[in-house]
Write an enzyme that holds these catalytic residues in place. Structure first.
Site, short mmCIF file in Angstrom:
data_model
loop_
_atom_site.label_atom_id
_atom_site.label_comp_id
_atom_site.label_asym_id
_atom_site.label_seq_id
_atom_site.Cartn_x
_atom_site.Cartn_y
_atom_site.Cartn_z
N THR A 1 35.35 -25.68 47.18
CA THR A 1 36.39 -24.73 47.56
C THR A 1 36.00 -23.27 47.33
OG1 THR A 1 37.43 -24.92 45.38
CG2 THR A 1 38.26 -26.37 47.12
N ASP A 2 35.03 -23.02 46.46
CA ASP A 2 34.74 -21.63 46.10
C ASP A 2 34.45 -20.75 47.31
OD1 ASP A 2 35.04 -22.17 43.40
OD2 ASP A 2 33.26 -21.05 42.82
N THR B 1 33.65 -30.24 44.60
CA THR B 1 34.48 -31.07 43.75
C THR B 1 34.97 -32.31 44.48
OG1 THR B 1 35.21 -29.09 42.62
CG2 THR B 1 36.53 -31.05 42.27
N LYS C 1 41.05 -18.17 49.38
CA LYS C 1 41.35 -18.86 48.13
C LYS C 1 42.02 -17.84 47.22
CE LYS C 1 39.41 -21.91 44.59
NZ LYS C 1 38.22 -22.59 44.04
#
Lengths: 427, 427
Positions: A179-180, A103, A258
């Site tokens: 970020t995943d 992203t 996360k």
């Protein structure tokens, strides 16, 4: 008009009649008047709404039956605006910016309505011109993938790239990353590049760079400040610390997770404060020990993916363990319950896995806290079966570490010892 | 002397010479003097220490080489002290206390050194006499198992027992339960006993009842206060809210997770405040809607365990999905990354699972937040493969719900609809 994907029946006819296509600026008069970009629908969407992206960056669905008028007010927007070149200041410290996608390196693509990893590292740098005042940045694209599509082969490629610049004059590295799975990548780099001579930051964002609420700029600027000012080595995940726009956390790359799907402060150091916090121009330090246990650089850029992560739960079918044995797995990391337990229905299959030479490690699905397998009968039974308790290591990190260890050793004793040695603040 | 399990060589000889056995009270003179109960060692323990349990409840290891003297000061303690009978006050509201085992119903067994689920429900009630002043308690033992050994069959048994007393004069039920899988059990009861006419509390403890730091008493007393005073129906997990001894949280049984291995406040409501907090004699309410969406009692005490919980990670081997197809699984709950993603390396096996009629649901390994599968390409690809996004349902709850739904329906449409219907505050 093939771009009108997803719009069906009379809505599609209405859009064709009005000569608008996905990506066009339109004004719709309904109960209220809306101006925005016509977005595409998906197969799975309902069939009675037209969707606009408003200036605020948010999408709105407008009920077709209530629409009085639709006007086209502008042509489809292009994603390829001319990029300006940022002048470099050769006197500033040098930083390498590697882009892997995600992203942070993405724009909303108004053709598909999706955010796609379309920005190059150089464009990313240009999108955040503040960085140029802090550091002299070289930018390079490694790949353009959302991180759910990054695989262990990508980790190896990133590690090799970093290894090639370990003796360069860069003071540190920013890796723009989705970020995943950023915390999986940071764990691998922490192990494979043990003792790396410069700080490495993985920087992501939860909202794409061209959105008003994007966290990309602050995260990038903060990572740059951190790299230029810190004396610490190590691998850090650099993301918003909370929902306000003034503090960015630098999490240990082996202690971070996360923990929220969408918040900008999704990443958290498990069981502790973040190692550093960049707050305006100050860098607050919470870290007591050095990131790497050994000062010397000792790259071991290998792995073996034949490791499974198994979360135990009531009703877990031990035949799944038997399947892993058949698939010639070399390691199983359990996410046990509580202090590191599994039900006794699992014992026979665990013994069989052990007989097949599979490394068995225990972590807890509680995530926070540490396993302690001498307190209860179940834990002691499992110790007798030679399951190795992995203290407070986060399950995902234990998985990545086991992949790394098994890629670097074939000896049972060495594998056990490596799993229990603290290389990169993983304990 | 067979009780000296684990002590070897000269330490064992020394203990035999001094005529002490595991469980005896001893006084050891070393650099300091220690008094306590001789504890057993385990195969996996080191071989140079003697372990005592001190009065404080904590264990200490004393280096054998430094021991000057060992005296036996008392015989092995028995766990079977005479239990006093508590007088019931027939005028107080009636509560049913069911014991299933776990730390809350356990004592330290000084023969094995382990905490074992040895207290009966009646003994548990007698161990916390304060309860008798609040309610008139009937106590019954269902089983004596640590919760890592509880299986879906046990859930069915608990549910059937509860179903049998739905029209009784009990104002509510306490289920004493091990903490490891308490949140799985609470989820099942929430679904299987939808609309149950009385509040049900699952109460555990992180330290056994005979330890000084035990949380058992406060948790039990608070659950009793809650049951006697609340007007809410529903299934709640009742545990310490924080590390102090004044607030106990009543978490929604479908929104709670054990998030720490050892803290007394290990349980947390995901993404929100606990539904109720028992603070001294007050009951604070944070809950806005009723626990069950339907007011009517509609028991459906069935399940099918052929559901797998799959946490996606980089390097995940799609052959594991193929194994589940071979094992004739009927459902897979994915713990995807971020907003609900898996890598595209998984697509072929997911399509195959779908072709085999397997229900596919998506949750997030972030745990907090909600899946949102229309934002990124990966999510939309998965929607096209008919994976059902399960909003903010906790992965473990989604697993239990899928077991329950598949035990109650064979129709694909009905299964999907049931998974998406909010029965018991799971969304």
């Amino acid at each position: 008009m093939s771009e009108l994907k997803g719009y069906k029946g009379k809505i599609r006819d209405f859009l064709i009649t009005n000569k608008v296509d996905v990506g066009d600026l339109v004004k719709i008069t309904s109960e209220l008047t809306y101006s925005g970009i016509l977005m595409p629908r998906y197969e799975s969407g309902d069939e009675s709404h037209i969707v606009l992206k408003l200036k605020s960056g948010y999408n709105i669905g407008i009920e077709f039956e209530k629409i009085e008028k639709l006007e086209k007010t502008g042509e489809r927007q292009s994603n390829n605006e001319n990029s300006q070149t940022i002048e470099k200041n050769e006197e500033l410290p040098k930083i390498l910016l590697l882009s892997t996608g995600g992203t942070i390196a993405s724009k909303v693509d108004y053709r598909t309505g999706a955010v796609t990893p379309a920005l190059s590292a150089a464009e990313l740098y240009e999108a955040v011109p503040e960085i140029a005042k802090i550091a002299n940045v070289d930018a390079e694209v490694l790949f353009s993938e959302y991180s759910e599509n990054l695989q262990p082969e990508h980790w190896l490629e990133i590690a090799k790239k970093l290894d090639s610049i370990v003796d360069s004059d860069y003071v540190g590295v920013i890796i723009a990353h989705g970020t995943d799975t950023m915390h999986y990548s940071s764990a691998f780099l922490s192990f494979a590049l043990s003792g790396f001579k410069k700080p490495i930051t993985l920087v992501g964002s939860q909202r794409s760079s061209d959105r008003p609420s994007s966290d990309a700029a602050l995260n990038l600027i903060s990572a740059t400040k951190f790299l230029v000012n810190t004396k610490s080595k190590g691998v850090f995940v650099v993301m918003h610390q909370n929902e306000s726009d003034d503090a960015v956390a630098c999490h240990l790359g082996t202690r971070v997770r996360k923990n929220h799907t969408s918040k900008r402060s999704a990443f958290q150091t498990v069981g502790s404060e973040p190692a550093f916090v960049v707050y305006e121009d100050k860098i607050l330090e919470n870290m007591k020990n050095s990131f790497f246990s050994e000062n010397e650089y000792n790259p071991r850029i290998n792995l073996d993916t034949k490791v499974a992560l198994i979360k135990y739960h009531p009703g877990f079918n031990p035949e799944i363990i038997e399947s892993l044995i058949k698939l010639e797995y070399r390691g199983i990391i359990f996410e046990g319950t509580g202090l590191g337990h599994v039900g006794r229905t699992m014992y026979a299959s665990i013994k069989k896995a052990k007989e097949n030479g599979i490394f068995l490690g225990m972590t807890s699905q509680c995530i926070d806290g540490r396993v302690s397998m001498t307190v209860y009968e179940s834990g002691r039974d499992l110790l007798d079966m030679e399951i190795i308790p992995l203290e407070n290591m986060i399950p995902e990190v234990a998985l990545v570490k086991a992949m790394w260890v098994l890629g670097n050793s074939n000896s049972d004793d060495e594998i056990k010892n490596m799993m229990l040695e603290n290389y990169s603040s993983e304990f």
